[in-house]
Design a protein around this motif. Structure first.
Motif, PDB file in Angstrom:
ATOM      1  N   GLU A  67      46.716  45.336  51.191  1.00 51.22           N
ATOM      2  CA  GLU A  67      45.593  46.402  51.190  1.00 51.22           C
ATOM      3  C   GLU A  67      44.828  44.907  50.128  1.00 51.22           C
ATOM      4  O   GLU A  67      45.417  44.927  48.697  1.00 51.22           O
ATOM      5  CB  GLU A  67      45.361  46.904  50.015  1.00 51.22           C
ATOM      6  N   LEU A  68      43.835  44.025  50.537  1.00 51.57           N
ATOM      7  CA  LEU A  68      43.414  43.473  49.521  1.00 51.57           C
ATOM      8  C   LEU A  68      42.514  43.815  48.555  1.00 51.57           C
ATOM      9  O   LEU A  68      40.901  43.437  49.236  1.00 51.57           O
ATOM     10  CB  LEU A  68      43.691  41.624  49.676  1.00 51.57           C
ATOM     11  N   ARG A  69      42.270  44.181  47.834  1.00 50.24           N
ATOM     12  CA  ARG A  69      41.581  44.677  46.789  1.00 50.24           C
ATOM     13  C   ARG A  69      40.276  43.751  46.093  1.00 50.24           C
ATOM     14  O   ARG A  69      39.241  43.528  46.153  1.00 50.24           O
ATOM     15  CB  ARG A  69      42.111  46.050  45.755  1.00 50.24           C
ATOM     16  N   ASN A 101      44.209  28.485  40.269  1.00 47.99           N
ATOM     17  CA  ASN A 101      44.708  29.820  39.971  1.00 47.99           C
ATOM     18  C   ASN A 101      44.170  31.139  40.510  1.00 47.99           C
ATOM     19  O   ASN A 101      43.047  31.477  40.436  1.00 47.99           O
ATOM     20  CB  ASN A 101      44.329  29.927  38.408  1.00 47.99           C
ATOM     21  N   ALA A 102      44.785  31.872  40.880  1.00 46.14           N
ATOM     22  CA  ALA A 102      44.516  33.083  41.818  1.00 46.14           C
ATOM     23  C   ALA A 102      45.295  33.744  40.996  1.00 46.14           C
ATOM     24  O   ALA A 102      45.807  34.166  40.816  1.00 46.14           O
ATOM     25  CB  ALA A 102      45.211  33.492  43.331  1.00 46.14           C
ATOM     26  N   SER A 103      44.008  35.415  40.790  1.00 48.66           N
ATOM     27  CA  SER A 103      44.356  37.066  41.129  1.00 48.66           C
ATOM     28  C   SER A 103      43.886  37.480  41.787  1.00 48.66           C
ATOM     29  O   SER A 103      43.035  37.730  42.476  1.00 48.66           O
ATOM     30  CB  SER A 103      43.093  37.023  39.428  1.00 48.66           C
ATOM     31  N   ILE A 104      45.072  38.452  42.103  1.00 52.31           N
ATOM     32  CA  ILE A 104      45.266  38.817  43.502  1.00 52.31           C
ATOM     33  C   ILE A 104      45.404  40.076  42.323  1.00 52.31           C
ATOM     34  O   ILE A 104      46.589  40.912  42.100  1.00 52.31           O
ATOM     35  CB  ILE A 104      46.645  38.525  43.549  1.00 52.31           C
ATOM     36  N   ASP A 105      45.019  40.986  43.518  1.00 51.69           N
ATOM     37  CA  ASP A 105      44.599  42.903  43.112  1.00 51.69           C
ATOM     38  C   ASP A 105      45.221  43.308  44.483  1.00 51.69           C
ATOM     39  O   ASP A 105      44.196  43.438  45.841  1.00 51.69           O
ATOM     40  CB  ASP A 105      43.651  43.376  42.659  1.00 51.69           C
ATOM     41  N   ALA A 106      46.180  43.400  44.518  1.00 47.94           N
ATOM     42  CA  ALA A 106      47.324  44.149  45.635  1.00 47.94           C
ATOM     43  C   ALA A 106      48.548  44.346  45.325  1.00 47.94           C
ATOM     44  O   ALA A 106      48.931  44.117  44.185  1.00 47.94           O
ATOM     45  CB  ALA A 106      47.198  42.764  47.083  1.00 47.94           C
ATOM     46  N   ASP A 107      48.927  45.597  45.580  1.00 45.63           N
ATOM     47  CA  ASP A 107      50.353  45.989  45.446  1.00 45.63           C
ATOM     48  C   ASP A 107      51.040  45.076  46.230  1.00 45.63           C
ATOM     49  O   ASP A 107      52.193  45.267  46.817  1.00 45.63           O
ATOM     50  CB  ASP A 107      50.040  47.428  46.429  1.00 45.63           C
ATOM     51  N   LEU A 108      51.720  44.199  45.067  1.00 43.03           N
ATOM     52  CA  LEU A 108      52.822  42.887  45.387  1.00 43.03           C
ATOM     53  C   LEU A 108      53.131  43.058  44.242  1.00 43.03           C
ATOM     54  O   LEU A 108      52.522  42.932  42.964  1.00 43.03           O
ATOM     55  CB  LEU A 108      51.799  42.165  45.845  1.00 43.03           C
ATOM     56  N   THR A 109      54.389  42.670  44.194  1.00 43.10           N
ATOM     57  CA  THR A 109      55.434  41.915  42.811  1.00 43.10           C
ATOM     58  C   THR A 109      54.334  40.984  42.612  1.00 43.10           C
ATOM     59  O   THR A 109      53.804  39.740  43.407  1.00 43.10           O
ATOM     60  CB  THR A 109      56.951  41.933  42.523  1.00 43.10           C
TER      61      THR A 109
END
Length: 142
Positions: A67-69, A101-109
């Motif tokens: 789920e990539l918010r 540079n990417a800012s990733i809002d997902a349930d990932l470490t």
């Protein structure tokens, strides 16, 4: 899978503004010192890189059931403008380096985010064209 051909025709008249009709979209490239009706070519190039990475991120997330918010990409490029101004320089005419540079809002470490971004960048055609030389030819059309 068959090869895909993508074509764009640009138009420039009496000023610095360059336009292209792409499907139902009118794209404009301009100079801030001219009519400033659009981003300049270098900004548009970097936007294409960030936009392509973002689209591929959505594809990879869907495939991996992530789920990539939100996915924000900051692209920073450094160049010496001497070459494009016709001045001598040992630097390339284009960018000397580009940082993504990417800012990733997902349930990932953090490690999973790095692995995800690596997978995305390795599938991005614009990113790939920057990493590997692509044959570009030019000619005058009669």
């Amino acid at each position: 899978m068959a090869e895909k051909v993508i074509e764009v025709t640009t138009h420039m008249a009496g000023d610095w503004k360059v336009t292209a009709q792409i499907r139902e979209h009118l794209l404009v490239i301009d100079q801030p010192t001219a009519t400033n009706e659009g981003a300049n070519p270098l900004e548009t190039f970097l936007f294409s890189l960030g936009g392509c990475i973002s689209a591929i991120a959505r594809m990879v997330a869907r495939e991996q059931k992530i789920e990539l918010r939100q996915f924000d990409v900051h692209v920073r490029a450094v160049m010496n403008s001497a070459g494009l101004l016709g001045q001598p320089s040992d630097d390339p005419v284009g960018f000397k380096d580009i940082a993504i540079n990417a800012s990733i809002d997902a349930d990932l470490t953090e490690e999973q985010k790095r692995i995800f971004l690596d997978a995305v960048c390795h599938r991005c055609p614009v990113h790939d064209n920057l990493l590997h030389p692509t044959l570009v030819t030019h000619a005058v059309k009669n």
